[in-house]
Motif scaffolding. Structure first.
Motif, short mmCIF file in Angstrom:
data_model
loop_
_atom_site.label_atom_id
_atom_site.label_comp_id
_atom_site.label_asym_id
_atom_site.label_seq_id
_atom_site.Cartn_x
_atom_site.Cartn_y
_atom_site.Cartn_z
N PHE A 1 -6.20 -2.04 5.23
CA PHE A 1 -5.80 -1.49 6.53
C PHE A 1 -6.13 0.00 6.63
CE2 PHE A 1 -3.25 -5.23 5.83
CZ PHE A 1 -3.37 -5.91 7.04
N CYS A 2 -5.80 0.74 5.58
CA CYS A 2 -5.99 2.19 5.68
C CYS A 2 -6.94 2.76 4.62
CB CYS A 2 -4.64 2.89 5.60
SG CYS A 2 -3.92 2.86 3.95
N CYS B 1 0.85 -1.19 0.00
CA CYS B 1 0.00 0.00 0.00
C CYS B 1 0.88 1.24 0.00
CB CYS B 1 -0.89 -0.01 1.24
SG CYS B 1 -1.71 1.56 1.57
N CYS C 1 0.14 3.13 3.97
CA CYS C 1 0.53 2.50 5.24
C CYS C 1 1.60 1.44 5.05
CB CYS C 1 -0.69 1.92 5.94
SG CYS C 1 -1.33 0.40 5.21
N CYS D 1 -6.54 -0.55 0.04
CA CYS D 1 -5.89 -1.15 1.20
C CYS D 1 -6.91 -1.53 2.26
CB CYS D 1 -4.86 -0.19 1.78
SG CYS D 1 -4.03 -0.84 3.23
ZN LIG Z 1 -2.74 1.00 3.54
#
Ligand SMILES: [Zn+2]
Length: 1121
Positions: free
Chosen positions: A476-477, A452, A455, A474
């Motif tokens: 995660f983020c 990504c 992040c 992503c």
């Molecule tokens: Zn990310």
């Protein structure tokens, strides 16, 4: 195809994976791509999820090696760099072996490796005589049990002071201590136990009802009840919150016991307990067929008919006093209760309270037969005590990551309310059983792994491909990143890439990436690591035969250095140093006819007097090395030197690795407190009087910061230190252990080392330690989806910032426990994700990234949290948390904090999840019904409540050991496994069914085995049949059994074979070779053994399980009232 398979890979992982066939290693080249390389310095630099950060400069954040100009990064010969070592002249340089070393003779040490080798009678026994009670801890316990009214135990009447105590010395659990001296400090003059405990007494116990009833009552509150003060003492940052947040309106917890998770199809019922079918409640649950400890509502009510607990469907029964075999342990007095008229002898039936054995058995029966498939989010894995296979279908195996809960609260308020710590125990390089597939190695070529943009999370199964596959979002983020052209692939009609099953990073929970040069220190690919063996040759080491033993062993062990799967020979180079007050370096260059020794006596400013010829390839220098190992024992045979240095030894190893520009491991074999004049010199500051004072914490702290600084330098170089200690007295493990601990190394301790009894254990540990898989120069980062983040870390490592866990070395046995906190809300839809990325150098010098992904569910109902917890993991976290707490807080404060937190966890469940019921009932969540018993074991452990015979070094040693343990290890360490050997089926491969750790479970006519990961006890009852004794020990009577045996004799009969195979099987399951101790009933050593019967009251003041459960119940009621 750019995907590679590692050697040893097992069968493909389920789906067709054409891509995995290609086995060729495209080296580091790979395709070159137009796209800009994604690679940042991997785990080092990526910002934590959710935080936008500028791209950090490539390359290492670490300080460059300080050893002068970087020489070429190749093999052992480094002509350059000599400049830095011009001090060379300071040392005496000798060519050849000193005169005294002339005669070379083969030490006879190799034979004794046989397991059966004669153990010499040891004087251990005498040292166990007449233990008295530990005075200090008694008072403690009393304090903390003050006000308890519920407890009831076997002993109904107030036992006279001292009764039942005098004979049971608690002994350190872990201590692998050998022999005698360990316990000597505890003199025979100890008197009877202080009266305090035994006098606190009996409280009226409600009579026991028969079998039926749902109504169980505990005595009501007794006047004068004062709960232990909620502990605060520990700083907020280092302690889990113990103060509950204000309770929000009660959560509508659907407490329907037994039900599977509402709404979360992925979750499954946890630890399903067996029998009672309709029973929705296997554990202590409210409801009609209720279970649980019920206390009488208000005091006005007469005590109800007794206790009844339901345990896995079986109702408790009233029991009379147990025929305690020894008679010496007549039951536990009640703690802290106000004196009162002795009630009729009634007790809480131990069979009616939650049994660890039952829970373990149920899980084995329910979950041991089918593979654990990781394709579903938030699944709670089988217990660590269950044998099961894992199929990776997108989440990391529980062998790599286990969580305290697989369903975490959506908000921090909810998390605080429950007080359930959110933590993961991560073992990044865990060894897998042969049936499971090692992580595949993926090579994305020069551009490195796809990550990504924001992040820096690595490509994983949860990344969402969009726009026809041209970009991915992503997980995660949420940042959207372009797919690099070389990585582009079309999507199928479901939005899945068509190469989904061909790429481990899209379809598996765990895999590896080949790292590019951007992930390497100084932007250079690493050299293969080196092992340096550094042997104490002071008087004690030589005299005990240790030096000869080590040298003899190394001759063969060097052929078993770790290798990359398909390599012919190990790439690891080796070097040798001996030392006492000075250091001796050896040139073992292959071209030499004889090794050369160079002595450095200026230990104040350590340097390595030779570069060329110090680190060598074993095969090339085989003859010279063999000659050296033959000569070392002779050279120092007549030494009179008793003093040693320590820090300069580590410095020497560090300098050697710096000069060779490689990472590596130092194996240091050390015997004494380093009192010789040198940096890092230590003084004997052991002081047992500090126990139970505010200064107790200093016993766990290093006495100088010198070693912390040295550790930092070692980590920067990738210099991992493994320390083998052979002390005959205090040597300050708390200080000597700093460098091993912070570099990710291991400590082994063999107190009062004796060749005859301890060499087998030591050699097994050494062999395993040298051969095991280890990654060097490692950095681990845990990324999380927005909403939570990793906030705290426990384990053997060094951290120079708040996110990166650095380890000079990380082996397959080490775990890192990571705690998470909310920084935002989570959503039930998206759940929560963890990605652990470990950047490391393999034993062949290959730079790699190992990635583990795990997806968890999120909940808005507390009941979902409590249904998906794992108590074993919770205990792992709590123990590590407490063991760190003792560095900064009084031990009592730490214990109180633990109790308080667990009481809050259980009170929150009771208040929000359990159906309404009498306040007097103790109701435990099914998944946490063992929390009280296990917590009590942690509280009674030697670190938190030491017995009088446990040394300061033992405590420091255990503290450090536990900090790196995985969940299986802490489980058996705190609640040892007790097996009735005489019940074993000699015709089957299976182990006999375990029994609970209580003296009353033992029968005089049987033989038992108890193991805790460090020790194996074989306990022999006084009435064991003579034929069994003959078969197992080869002697004709009980009295002839020698408890100096360190191995069982090899006898040709089914019982002997069976027992030895059980012992071997257990040894094979543990990362350290356990010390075997034979205990005869009523023998002095039995006191040591009883210390491990953790459901009983301990001599150091630890409560029995029954008492503690009652205490917890009180705490919970207090919180609810
Ligand atoms: Zn990310």
């Amino acid at each position: 195809m750019s995907v590679n398979q590692q050697a040893h890979t097992g069968p493909p992982y389920g789906q067709p994976q054409p891509g995995y066939q290609g086995f060729q290693q495209p080296a580091y080249g790979g395709q070159s791509l137009p796209g800009a390389p994604q690679s940042q310095y991997g785990a080092y630099n990526g910002p934590v999820p959710g935080y936008q950060q500028p791209v950090p400069p490539q390359g290492s954040l670490r300080a460059p090696p300080t050893s002068g100009a970087p020489p070429p990064a190749s093999g052992a010969s480094h002509p350059s760099g000599h400049v830095a070592y011009s001090q060379f002249e300071h040392g005496d340089v000798q060519n050849g072996i000193p005169a005294s070393a002339a005669p070379m003779q083969r030490p006879p040490a190799s034979q004794p490796f046989l397991p059966g080798s004669a153990p010499t009678p040891v004087s251990q026994i005498s040292t166990f005589q007449q233990y008295g009670p530990p005075p200090g801890s008694v008072q403690q316990l009393r304090n903390h049990m003050a006000g308890m009214t519920i407890g009831s135990t076997a002993a109904s009447a107030p036992p006279p002071a001292g009764l039942g105590y005098a004979s049971v010395p608690p002994v350190s659990g872990s201590v692998s201590a050998t022999g005698s001296g360990l316990y000597t400090p505890y003199s025979a003059s100890q008197g009877p136990p202080p009266p305090s405990v035994s006098q606190a007494l009996p409280v009226a116990q409600p009579p026991f009802p028969g079998q039926t009833i749902p109504t169980q009552r505990l005595p009501a509150q007794v006047p004068g009840f004062t709960p232990p003060p909620p502990s605060t003492g520990v700083g907020p940052s280092s302690y889990p919150p113990t103060t509950g947040a204000p309770r929000p309106p009660a959560m509508p917890g659907p407490p329907l016991p037994g039900q599977t998770l509402a709404g979360a199809p992925s979750s499954q019922p946890n630890h399903v307990s067996s029998p009672p079918p309709p029973s929705t409640m296997a554990g202590l649950h409210p409801g009609p067929p209720m279970s649980g400890l019920h206390g009488p509502p208000p005091p006005t009510h007469p005590p109800q008919p007794g206790y009844q607990m339901q345990q896995n469907g079986s109702f408790g029964q009233m029991r009379g006093p147990q025929p305690n075999y020894g008679g010496a342990y007549p039951g536990a007095p009640n703690y802290g209760s106000p004196p009162g008229p002795p009630p009729p002898p009634k007790r809480l039936d131990p069979d009616s309270i939650p049994s660890p054995i039952q829970v373990i058995e149920d899980d084995r029966n329910n979950r041991g037969s089918e593979p654990f498939v990781t394709g579903v989010r938030g699944q709670v894995p089988p217990l660590v005590t269950t044998n099961f296979l894992v199929k990776d279908q997108g989440n990391a195996s529980p062998r790599y990551i286990r969580c305290t809960s697989y369903n975490i609260p959506c908000t921090s308020d909810m998390a605080k309310q429950s007080q359930v710590p959110l933590a993961a125990v991560i073992k990044p390089l865990a060894t897998l059983p042969p049936e499971e597939t090692l992580p595949y190695l993926v090579d994305h070529g020069e551009s490195g792994p796809v990550r990504c943009n924001r992040c820096k999370a690595y490509m994983c199964p949860f990344m969402q491909f969009i726009e026809g596959g041209r970009r991915f979002q992503c997980c995660f983020c949420s940042c959207v990143t372009e797919v690099p052209p070389h990585y582009f692939q079309h999507l199928d009609h479901t939005g899945k890439r068509v190469d989904f099953y061909d790429r481990p990073e899209l379809s598996l929970g765990s895999y590896e990436f080949l790292a590019t040069v951007d992930y390497c220190k100084n932007n250079k690919f690493p050299s293969p690591p080196a092992f340096i063996f550094m042997i104490d040759v002071s008087y004690n080491a030589v005299k005990s035969g240790l030096v000869r033993l080590i040298c003899e062993e190394l001759k063969s062990l060097l052929d078993y250095l770790p290798r990359e799967g398909n390599m012919e020979e190990s790439a690891i180079r080796v070097g040798f140093v001996t030392y006492n007050k000075v250091l001796h370096f050896y040139n073992v260059k292959s071209s030499l006819a004889q090794p050369q020794m160079m002595v450095v006596s200026d230990v104040a400013d350590m340097f390595v007097p030779l570069l060329d010829g110090f680190l060598v390839n074993v095969n090339e220098s085989r003859t010279v090395i063999a000659s050296l190992l033959d000569q070392i024992p002779e050279m120092f045979a007549d030494t009179r030197e008793t003093e040693t240095v320590f820090a300069p030894v580590i410095q020497a190893g560090l300098e050697a690795l710096k000069a060779a520009e490689c990472a590596g491991k130092l194996f240091i074999f050390h015997t004494s407190l380093p009192v010789a004049e040198a940096p890092g010199k230590l003084k004997n500051r052991d002081d047992r009087k500090l126990i139970n004072t505010d200064k107790e914490k200093t016993l766990f702290q290093p006495q100088t910061s010198f070693y912390n600084n040295l550790a930092k330098d070692c980590v920067a170089q990738g210099c991992c230190v493994d320390l083998f200690l052979f002390p005959n007295q205090y040597l300050d493990v708390a200080t000597l252990g700093v460098v091993p601990y912070q570099t990710g190394g291991s400590i082994y301790k063999y107190a009062y080392f004796q060749l005859e009894t301890d060499q087998y254990r030591f050699l097994n540990d050494l062999r395993r330690d040298v051969q095991k898989e280890v990654g060097f120069d490692a950095v681990m980062r845990v990324r999380t989806s927005t909403g939570i983040r990793a906030t705290d870390f426990f384990g053997a490592f060094y951290m120079s910032n708040t996110t990166d866990v650095e380890m000079a070395g990380l082996d397959c046995d080490k775990t890192i426990t990571v705690e998470f906190k909310h920084d935002d809300k989570l959503s039930e839809d998206s759940g929560a994700l963890l990605q652990c990325a470990l950047l490391y150098t393999s034993c062949a010098g290959q730079r790699r990234l190992r990635i583990h992904n795990l997806s968890l569910n999120c909940c808005t109902q507390l009941a979902d949290l409590y249904r998906n917890c794992e108590t074993d993991t919770l205990i792992n976290y709590l123990a590590k948390y407490a063991y760190r707490g003792v560095l900064s807080s009084p031990v009592k404060t730490v214990r109180d904090a633990l109790i308080n937190q667990c009481a809050q966890i259980l009170a929150c469940y009771r208040k929000n999840c359990a159906s309404p019921s009498s306040a007097g009932q103790l109701i435990l969540p099914e998944c946490m019904k063992l929390l009280p018993v296990y917590l009590n074991c942690v509280l009674k452990s030697d670190v938190l409540q030491p017995g009088p015979e446990v040394t300061t070094d033992d405590r420091a040693y255990i503290r450090q050991l536990v900090t790196s343990m995985d969940v299986a290890e802490t489980n058996v360490f705190f609640y040892p496994r007790l097996l009735p050997l005489t019940k074993a089926d000699v015709d089957s491969d299976s182990l006999p069914a375990a029994i609970r750790n209580s003296e009353e479970r033992l029968s005089k006519g049987d033989i038992y085995l108890l193991e805790n990961g460090l020790n194996i006890f074989v306990w022999v009852g006084v009435n064991v049949q003579q034929s069994l004794i003959q078969n197992l020990f080869g002697v004709s009577s009980f009295s002839q059994i020698s408890n100096a045996l360190s191995t069982l004799p090899v006898l040709e009969n089914p019982f002997s074979k069976k027992v030895r195979s059980v012992v071997d099987m257990l040894q094979g399951q543990r990362s350290r070779y356990m010390k075997l101790i034979i205990v005869k009933q009523e023998d002095k050593l039995e006191m040591l053994f009883r210390h491990f019967l953790v459901e009983d009251k301990s001599l150091s003041g630890g409560a029995s399980y029954v008492d503690f459960l009652c205490h917890m119940h009180k705490e919970i009621r207090q919180l609810l009232s």
